[in-house]
Scaffold this active site. Sequence first.
Site, PDB file in Angstrom:
ATOM      1  N   ASP A 484       0.711  -1.133  -0.036  1.00  0.00           N
ATOM      2  CA  ASP A 484       0.086  -0.148   0.201  1.00  0.00           C
ATOM      3  C   ASP A 484       0.950   1.110  -0.002  1.00  0.00           C
ATOM      4  O   ASP A 484       0.233   2.422  -0.418  1.00  0.00           O
ATOM      5  CB  ASP A 484      -0.725   0.019   1.199  1.00  0.00           C
ATOM      6  CG  ASP A 484      -2.233  -0.651   1.032  1.00  0.00           C
ATOM      7  OD1 ASP A 484      -2.502  -0.650  -0.102  1.00  0.00           O
ATOM      8  OD2 ASP A 484      -2.571  -1.214   2.300  1.00  0.00           O
TER       9      ASP A 484
HETATM   10  C1  BGC Z   1      -2.625  -3.528   5.127  1.00  0.00           C
HETATM   11  C2  BGC Z   1      -2.317  -4.698   3.525  1.00  0.00           C
HETATM   12  C3  BGC Z   1      -0.994  -4.023   2.856  1.00  0.00           C
HETATM   13  C4  BGC Z   1       0.051  -4.236   3.730  1.00  0.00           C
HETATM   14  C5  BGC Z   1       1.281  -3.832   2.898  1.00  0.00           C
HETATM   15  C6  BGC Z   1      -1.237  -4.141   5.602  1.00  0.00           C
HETATM   16  O1  BGC Z   1      -1.376  -2.913   6.507  1.00  0.00           O
HETATM   17  O2  BGC Z   1      -3.505  -4.417   5.708  1.00  0.00           O
HETATM   18  O3  BGC Z   1      -3.516  -4.623   2.636  1.00  0.00           O
HETATM   19  O4  BGC Z   1      -1.016  -5.157   1.803  1.00  0.00           O
HETATM   20  O5  BGC Z   1      -0.110  -3.389   4.803  1.00  0.00           O
HETATM   21  O6  BGC Z   1       1.206  -2.419   2.807  1.00  0.00           O
END
Ligand code: BGC
Length: 799
Positions: A484
Amino acid sequence: MTQFGHFDDAAREYVITRPDTPWPWINYLGTRDFFSLISNTAGGYCFCRDAKFRRILRYRYNGVPMDAGGRYFYIKDGDTVWNPGWKPCKTPLDTYECRHGMGYTRIVGEKAGLRAEVLFFVPPDARCEIHRVKLTNTGKTPKRFQLWSFVEWCLWNASTDMENFQRNLSTGEVEIEPDALYHKTEYRERRDHYAFYGVNRPYDGFDTDRETFMGMYNGFEAPQQVLSGTSGNTVAHGWSPIASHRFDLELAPGASDELIFVLGYVKNPQEAKFTAPGVINKAQARKMLQAYGTPAGADIAFATLKSYWDDILSRFSVASAVPELDRTVNIWNQYQCMITFFFSRSASYFESGIGRGMGFRDSNQDLAGIVHLIPARARQRILDIAATQFPDGGCYHQYQPLTKRGNNDIGGGFNDDPLWLIFGTVAYIKETGDFGILHEKVPFDNKPGTEVSLLEHLKISFAHVTDNLGPHGLPLIGRADWNDCLNLNCFSDNPDESFQTTENKTEGSKAESLMIAGLFVAEGKDFAELLAHPAVAADPKYVAKVRSAVAAMEKAVKAHGWDGEWFLRAYGYYGDKIGSNENEEGKIFIESQGWCTMARIGADEGLCDKALDAAVKHLECEHGLVLNAPAYTRYIKDYGEISSYPQGYKENAGIFCHNNPWVIIGEAMAGRADDVWRHYCKITPAFTKDQSLRKVEPYVFCQMVAGRDAARPGEGKNSWLTGTAAWTWKCVSEFILGIKPQYDGLLIEPCIPVAYGTYKVHRRFRDAEYDLTIRCTGKPGASHFIPYIPGHHTLDIEL
Ligand code: BGC
């Protein structure tokens, strides 16, 4: 090294032996609608179905000290006031113990010959917490003492409860009855739900007004009524409603007494809200109080809870030579998978319960941890998730559990999301053999009249990638892929903008993701296998199309995604390389090494082995594999949030435990058993030696452990709600112990060092039970297929 507790495997409990853990060590209660978080000092809160919209107890984030507020029992024995869970008074105890078990927490405190044991649990399928308080005089003289209960109500919406004081401080309403203290704020208008805190015996005093109970200038550690041995018998009107009962008690030496409290939630039919003008209909609350408010009733409820978890945990177990492995597999990893499935990423001591709801990609991945445990609920979840998809295959990134509607605040545009629906559905069908789910009709964006089959949803998920390819024939990343924080179209220099939802540039973007490419190849192969299965028998032309799209992607990865020693991570907006040896920082990333090796892209040419070697060389450190290396030392506008984190934390070279299993599975597929084992042990909490350093619970996986560039490498954060639970489960159960569910049976294909390679597995699979003794002799690629036949089978398998 200070130890704060230890495992009790026979009881399936973690035993905390001192209350001042380096961070609150919590547990979760509840299995369906009513959920609670409870710390080792009885802090926390509960809610019904939705942590944001149906919050029952108030909780203060960022409090000092943290974790203030919960279900507190105060005991006044002479001039001494203490709590069985030590907090909030923090009076030193003669004995303290907290046992976190499967869906329950038992806290015992003892002081000056008085022992208080409180068992907290939520009966399966009930909408209440039970607090069973047992008091024993362990001394030689009679005891006269007082006990107060205490909870503070949240005014339902956990978000406005913390903000809208001009309204909130005038709306609070309660009703006082001999059996319970009722919280009915906003019930007079649009709400049809209320909460209550009842007890199975007449109380000697009560309070529902916080200021009277606490005193205007006192904290939780010094409630005025408790200090003075009284109750105000107050009826709250606005301000901050609470519930507190007081009991004046006496115990002969050796004698015990027991009180059973029920903290519940009731939703009434609109037409049956009131029994008299303004008086709430309490019939359902009374039913609960009757059901659980006797020792026999509470015993039955607790036994039902026990058997719920016994049944869950009887489906897969291992007996190996490694106790850390056994307790992880048999107890804590499966438990964490269940909790993560229930809560997604909503409510923990790192997630406020207000923000996120259920994630599309998160919830799909969580399925991999529970399809073998609660397949019917997995089925429903898949259909709920699919209903938040759009007709073009894109989907809402998150949805709200109460309404099951997509969350407009965040919207869509995360281009890995659709593929996870294939991932989740394949995991479900392989486990259950329920191909029928593919014919279920599911709407788009929850709009009635738009229904198509789940299979169609999968097809458009697949097409969403092929419809959105970039200049190298690789998937366009959109707002972000799994990571993200790699925001390649965001370009933000405004601190008031969200990295996640802002796209300051998209027109002409060439940003492409190798992580999605690997995911597409891996899931595309699985999808083709599903489609070609006789139970689906999809149009062969379509299956061929899927296969050729997968082959084209493999070709594109080999042509444009290989950096010489490892797989690139991405192409940026301008077509610049990310995760390349050409970069100064962030030369190599874990996600593309994991996904491209799991997809076996270029395996025959040796690319997978090289990429795995590179991961070991550049990413491995003492506590696991870091996400990227070298860490970014400054903010790079073109990359976004990833470079906003200090080095060694979160997505900037933290050990993001979620993606360690991707590499470990890649290692297993390449038959590298020693690497597999070493990486697995590093991130698995049962192997943790230094509890102070780790800081968070030693019985559950973290989302992130600080990486080697951090100030305190090895320090854990974001425990409990993380995709790490499901992925480490998939990794250990299918790839290390090697029990792989297939459409028509189980494939046994372990990858474990020979030294640990003899073990027994008990596995329930559909209507079959398998007792397997597996002996690995170290033959590369050895496997054994067991066709699915209902019944009980005992097999000895040498590989
Ligand atoms: C989120 C995921 C994401 C991951 C890496 C997590 O906090 O829930 O959706 O893929 O972070 O960024």
